[in-house]
Design a protein around this motif. Sequence first.
Motif, PDB file in Angstrom:
ATOM      1  N   LEU A 165       0.824  -1.210   0.000  1.00 30.16           N
ATOM      2  CA  LEU A 165       0.000   0.000   0.000  1.00 30.16           C
ATOM      3  C   LEU A 165       0.860   1.263   0.000  1.00 30.16           C
ATOM      4  O   LEU A 165       0.524   2.246  -0.660  1.00 30.16           O
ATOM      5  N   SER A 166       1.961   1.229   0.718  1.00 29.60           N
ATOM      6  CA  SER A 166       2.855   2.393   0.774  1.00 29.60           C
ATOM      7  C   SER A 166       3.552   2.631  -0.556  1.00 29.60           C
ATOM      8  O   SER A 166       3.639   3.768  -1.014  1.00 29.60           O
ATOM      9  N   LYS A 167       4.025   1.567  -1.172  1.00 31.81           N
ATOM     10  CA  LYS A 167       4.782   1.706  -2.419  1.00 31.81           C
ATOM     11  C   LYS A 167       3.885   1.917  -3.630  1.00 31.81           C
ATOM     12  O   LYS A 167       4.135   2.796  -4.452  1.00 31.81           O
ATOM     13  N   GLU A 168       2.855   1.109  -3.751  1.00 31.30           N
ATOM     14  CA  GLU A 168       2.016   1.136  -4.953  1.00 31.30           C
ATOM     15  C   GLU A 168       0.957   2.229  -4.937  1.00 31.30           C
ATOM     16  O   GLU A 168       0.615   2.767  -5.978  1.00 31.30           O
ATOM     17  N   HIS A 169       0.405   2.516  -3.778  1.00 37.19           N
ATOM     18  CA  HIS A 169      -0.700   3.476  -3.705  1.00 37.19           C
ATOM     19  C   HIS A 169      -0.347   4.756  -2.963  1.00 37.19           C
ATOM     20  O   HIS A 169      -1.177   5.655  -2.854  1.00 37.19           O
ATOM     21  N   LYS A 170       0.862   4.803  -2.423  1.00 39.69           N
ATOM     22  CA  LYS A 170       1.275   5.958  -1.606  1.00 39.69           C
ATOM     23  C   LYS A 170       0.247   6.225  -0.504  1.00 39.69           C
ATOM     24  O   LYS A 170      -0.082   7.356  -0.173  1.00 39.69           O
ATOM     25  N   GLU A 171      -0.279   5.146   0.057  1.00 35.88           N
ATOM     26  CA  GLU A 171      -1.286   5.227   1.112  1.00 35.88           C
ATOM     27  C   GLU A 171      -0.567   4.935   2.435  1.00 35.88           C
ATOM     28  O   GLU A 171      -0.018   3.860   2.619  1.00 35.88           O
ATOM     29  N   TYR A 172      -0.584   5.909   3.339  1.00 34.72           N
ATOM     30  CA  TYR A 172       0.185   5.773   4.568  1.00 34.72           C
ATOM     31  C   TYR A 172      -0.656   5.736   5.839  1.00 34.72           C
ATOM     32  O   TYR A 172      -0.236   5.145   6.827  1.00 34.72           O
ATOM     33  N   VAL A 173      -1.829   6.337   5.830  1.00 34.73           N
ATOM     34  CA  VAL A 173      -2.626   6.433   7.051  1.00 34.73           C
ATOM     35  C   VAL A 173      -3.328   5.120   7.365  1.00 34.73           C
ATOM     36  O   VAL A 173      -3.118   4.531   8.432  1.00 34.73           O
ATOM     37  N   LEU A 174      -4.159   4.636   6.452  1.00 36.57           N
ATOM     38  CA  LEU A 174      -4.880   3.385   6.696  1.00 36.57           C
ATOM     39  C   LEU A 174      -3.925   2.198   6.767  1.00 36.57           C
ATOM     40  O   LEU A 174      -4.119   1.285   7.576  1.00 36.57           O
ATOM     41  N   SER A 175      -2.902   2.217   5.931  1.00 33.69           N
ATOM     42  CA  SER A 175      -1.956   1.098   5.938  1.00 33.69           C
ATOM     43  C   SER A 175      -1.203   1.035   7.263  1.00 33.69           C
ATOM     44  O   SER A 175      -0.883  -0.053   7.747  1.00 33.69           O
ATOM     45  N   LYS A 176      -0.945   2.185   7.874  1.00 33.33           N
ATOM     46  CA  LYS A 176      -0.279   2.209   9.183  1.00 33.33           C
ATOM     47  C   LYS A 176      -1.209   1.654  10.260  1.00 33.33           C
ATOM     48  O   LYS A 176      -0.777   0.938  11.158  1.00 33.33           O
ATOM     49  N   GLN A 177      -2.501   1.946  10.138  1.00 35.20           N
ATOM     50  CA  GLN A 177      -3.484   1.432  11.089  1.00 35.20           C
ATOM     51  C   GLN A 177      -3.554  -0.093  11.025  1.00 35.20           C
ATOM     52  O   GLN A 177      -3.549  -0.770  12.058  1.00 35.20           O
ATOM     53  N   VAL A 178      -3.649  -0.629   9.801  1.00 39.74           N
ATOM     54  CA  VAL A 178      -3.730  -2.081   9.652  1.00 39.74           C
ATOM     55  C   VAL A 178      -2.414  -2.729  10.089  1.00 39.74           C
ATOM     56  O   VAL A 178      -2.414  -3.819  10.669  1.00 39.74           O
ATOM     57  N   LEU A 179      -1.297  -2.062   9.864  1.00 39.61           N
ATOM     58  CA  LEU A 179       0.000  -2.577  10.306  1.00 39.61           C
ATOM     59  C   LEU A 179       0.053  -2.672  11.826  1.00 39.61           C
ATOM     60  O   LEU A 179       0.461  -3.705  12.375  1.00 39.61           O
ATOM     61  N   ARG A 180      -0.379  -1.629  12.494  1.00 37.44           N
ATOM     62  CA  ARG A 180      -0.335  -1.618  13.969  1.00 37.44           C
ATOM     63  C   ARG A 180      -1.236  -2.692  14.573  1.00 37.44           C
ATOM     64  O   ARG A 180      -0.816  -3.441  15.444  1.00 37.44           O
ATOM     65  N   SER A 181      -2.482  -2.738  14.115  1.00 33.64           N
ATOM     66  CA  SER A 181      -3.408  -3.704  14.713  1.00 33.64           C
ATOM     67  C   SER A 181      -3.061  -5.135  14.301  1.00 33.64           C
ATOM     68  O   SER A 181      -3.120  -6.058  15.120  1.00 33.64           O
ATOM     69  N   GLY A 182      -2.656  -5.322  13.050  1.00 31.92           N
ATOM     70  CA  GLY A 182      -2.360  -6.665  12.554  1.00 31.92           C
ATOM     71  C   GLY A 182      -1.132  -7.300  13.169  1.00 31.92           C
ATOM     72  O   GLY A 182      -1.067  -8.527  13.319  1.00 31.92           O
ATOM     73  N   THR A 183      -0.161  -6.488  13.546  1.00 29.39           N
ATOM     74  CA  THR A 183       1.030  -7.033  14.193  1.00 29.39           C
ATOM     75  C   THR A 183       0.864  -7.115  15.712  1.00 29.39           C
ATOM     76  O   THR A 183       1.582  -7.856  16.373  1.00 29.39           O
ATOM     77  N   SER A 184      -0.085  -6.381  16.231  1.00 31.33           N
ATOM     78  CA  SER A 184      -0.340  -6.384  17.673  1.00 31.33           C
ATOM     79  C   SER A 184      -0.992  -7.680  18.147  1.00 31.33           C
ATOM     80  O   SER A 184      -0.837  -8.061  19.317  1.00 31.33           O
ATOM     81  N   ILE A 185      -1.687  -8.354  17.269  1.00 29.00           N
ATOM     82  CA  ILE A 185      -2.388  -9.593  17.651  1.00 29.00           C
ATOM     83  C   ILE A 185      -1.401 -10.589  18.250  1.00 29.00           C
ATOM     84  O   ILE A 185      -1.566 -11.044  19.393  1.00 29.00           O
ATOM     85  N   GLY A 186      -0.390 -10.934  17.484  1.00 26.88           N
ATOM     86  CA  GLY A 186       0.594 -11.911  17.946  1.00 26.88           C
ATOM     87  C   GLY A 186       1.389 -11.430  19.143  1.00 26.88           C
ATOM     88  O   GLY A 186       1.723 -12.212  20.037  1.00 26.88           O
ATOM     89  N   ALA A 187       1.695 -10.136  19.171  1.00 28.39           N
ATOM     90  CA  ALA A 187       2.443  -9.589  20.307  1.00 28.39           C
ATOM     91  C   ALA A 187       1.657  -9.774  21.605  1.00 28.39           C
ATOM     92  O   ALA A 187       2.226 -10.149  22.643  1.00 28.39           O
ATOM     93  N   ASN A 188       0.354  -9.556  21.546  1.00 30.65           N
ATOM     94  CA  ASN A 188      -0.471  -9.729  22.749  1.00 30.65           C
ATOM     95  C   ASN A 188      -0.632 -11.199  23.128  1.00 30.65           C
ATOM     96  O   ASN A 188      -0.649 -11.535  24.316  1.00 30.65           O
ATOM     97  N   ILE A 189      -0.724 -12.078  22.143  1.00 26.38           N
ATOM     98  CA  ILE A 189      -0.777 -13.513  22.443  1.00 26.38           C
ATOM     99  C   ILE A 189       0.525 -13.940  23.117  1.00 26.38           C
ATOM    100  O   ILE A 189       0.526 -14.683  24.100  1.00 26.38           O
ATOM    101  N   ASN A 190       1.638 -13.448  22.583  1.00 24.74           N
ATOM    102  CA  ASN A 190       2.948 -13.770  23.147  1.00 24.74           C
ATOM    103  C   ASN A 190       3.048 -13.272  24.594  1.00 24.74           C
ATOM    104  O   ASN A 190       3.539 -13.993  25.472  1.00 24.74           O
ATOM    105  N   GLU A 191       2.580 -12.063  24.847  1.00 26.83           N
ATOM    106  CA  GLU A 191       2.581 -11.522  26.209  1.00 26.83           C
ATOM    107  C   GLU A 191       1.667 -12.321  27.125  1.00 26.83           C
ATOM    108  O   GLU A 191       1.992 -12.532  28.296  1.00 26.83           O
ATOM    109  N   ALA A 192       0.542 -12.777  26.603  1.00 28.61           N
ATOM    110  CA  ALA A 192      -0.404 -13.549  27.412  1.00 28.61           C
ATOM    111  C   ALA A 192       0.221 -14.845  27.915  1.00 28.61           C
ATOM    112  O   ALA A 192      -0.064 -15.290  29.035  1.00 28.61           O
ATOM    113  N   GLN A 193       1.095 -15.434  27.103  1.00 27.68           N
ATOM    114  CA  GLN A 193       1.744 -16.684  27.513  1.00 27.68           C
ATOM    115  C   GLN A 193       2.576 -16.491  28.776  1.00 27.68           C
ATOM    116  O   GLN A 193       2.782 -17.438  29.524  1.00 27.68           O
ATOM    117  N   ALA A 194       3.053 -15.280  28.990  1.00 29.11           N
ATOM    118  CA  ALA A 194       3.856 -14.987  30.175  1.00 29.11           C
ATOM    119  C   ALA A 194       3.041 -14.211  31.204  1.00 29.11           C
ATOM    120  O   ALA A 194       3.601 -13.531  32.061  1.00 29.11           O
TER     121      ALA A 194
END
Length: 124
Positions: free
Chosen positions: A25-54
């Motif tokens: 989205l950043s390279k092809e569409h020069k879209e930075y706002v929505l793509s940053k939102q999906v990046l933050r939430s989409g990578t946060s899923i696993g980070a929170n699961i990982n934290e939950a294990q501890a």
Amino acid sequence: MKDDNNALNKAFGFAVRVVKLHQFLSKEHKEYVLSKQVLRSGTSIGANINEAQAGQSKADFIAKMSIASKEARETKYWIALLCETNYLDQNDHHVKTLLEQSEELIKILTSIVKTAQQNAKIKI
């Protein structure tokens, strides 16, 4: 990332795809706002699961897994919004599978949270 935790493995694989989506989205569409939102939430899923294990307690585990579930829902929302605003084609195979993966994560995490809440009530 290979772990015995199926939810964590699925979330990690999903996060890799979300990072690639952000790059596209950043390279092809020069879209930075929505793509940053999906990046933050989409990578946060696993980070929170990982934290939950501890987690320090059952309540901490439930809280982190609940956050992961909410992040999965948010990510699905952003992907759907990107489709509706024509940044993504909802008929594209990659987009369809991203939406399917987000739905699968939502179901898995919702089930884990409900089971953990029920188990916590039984032990009280």
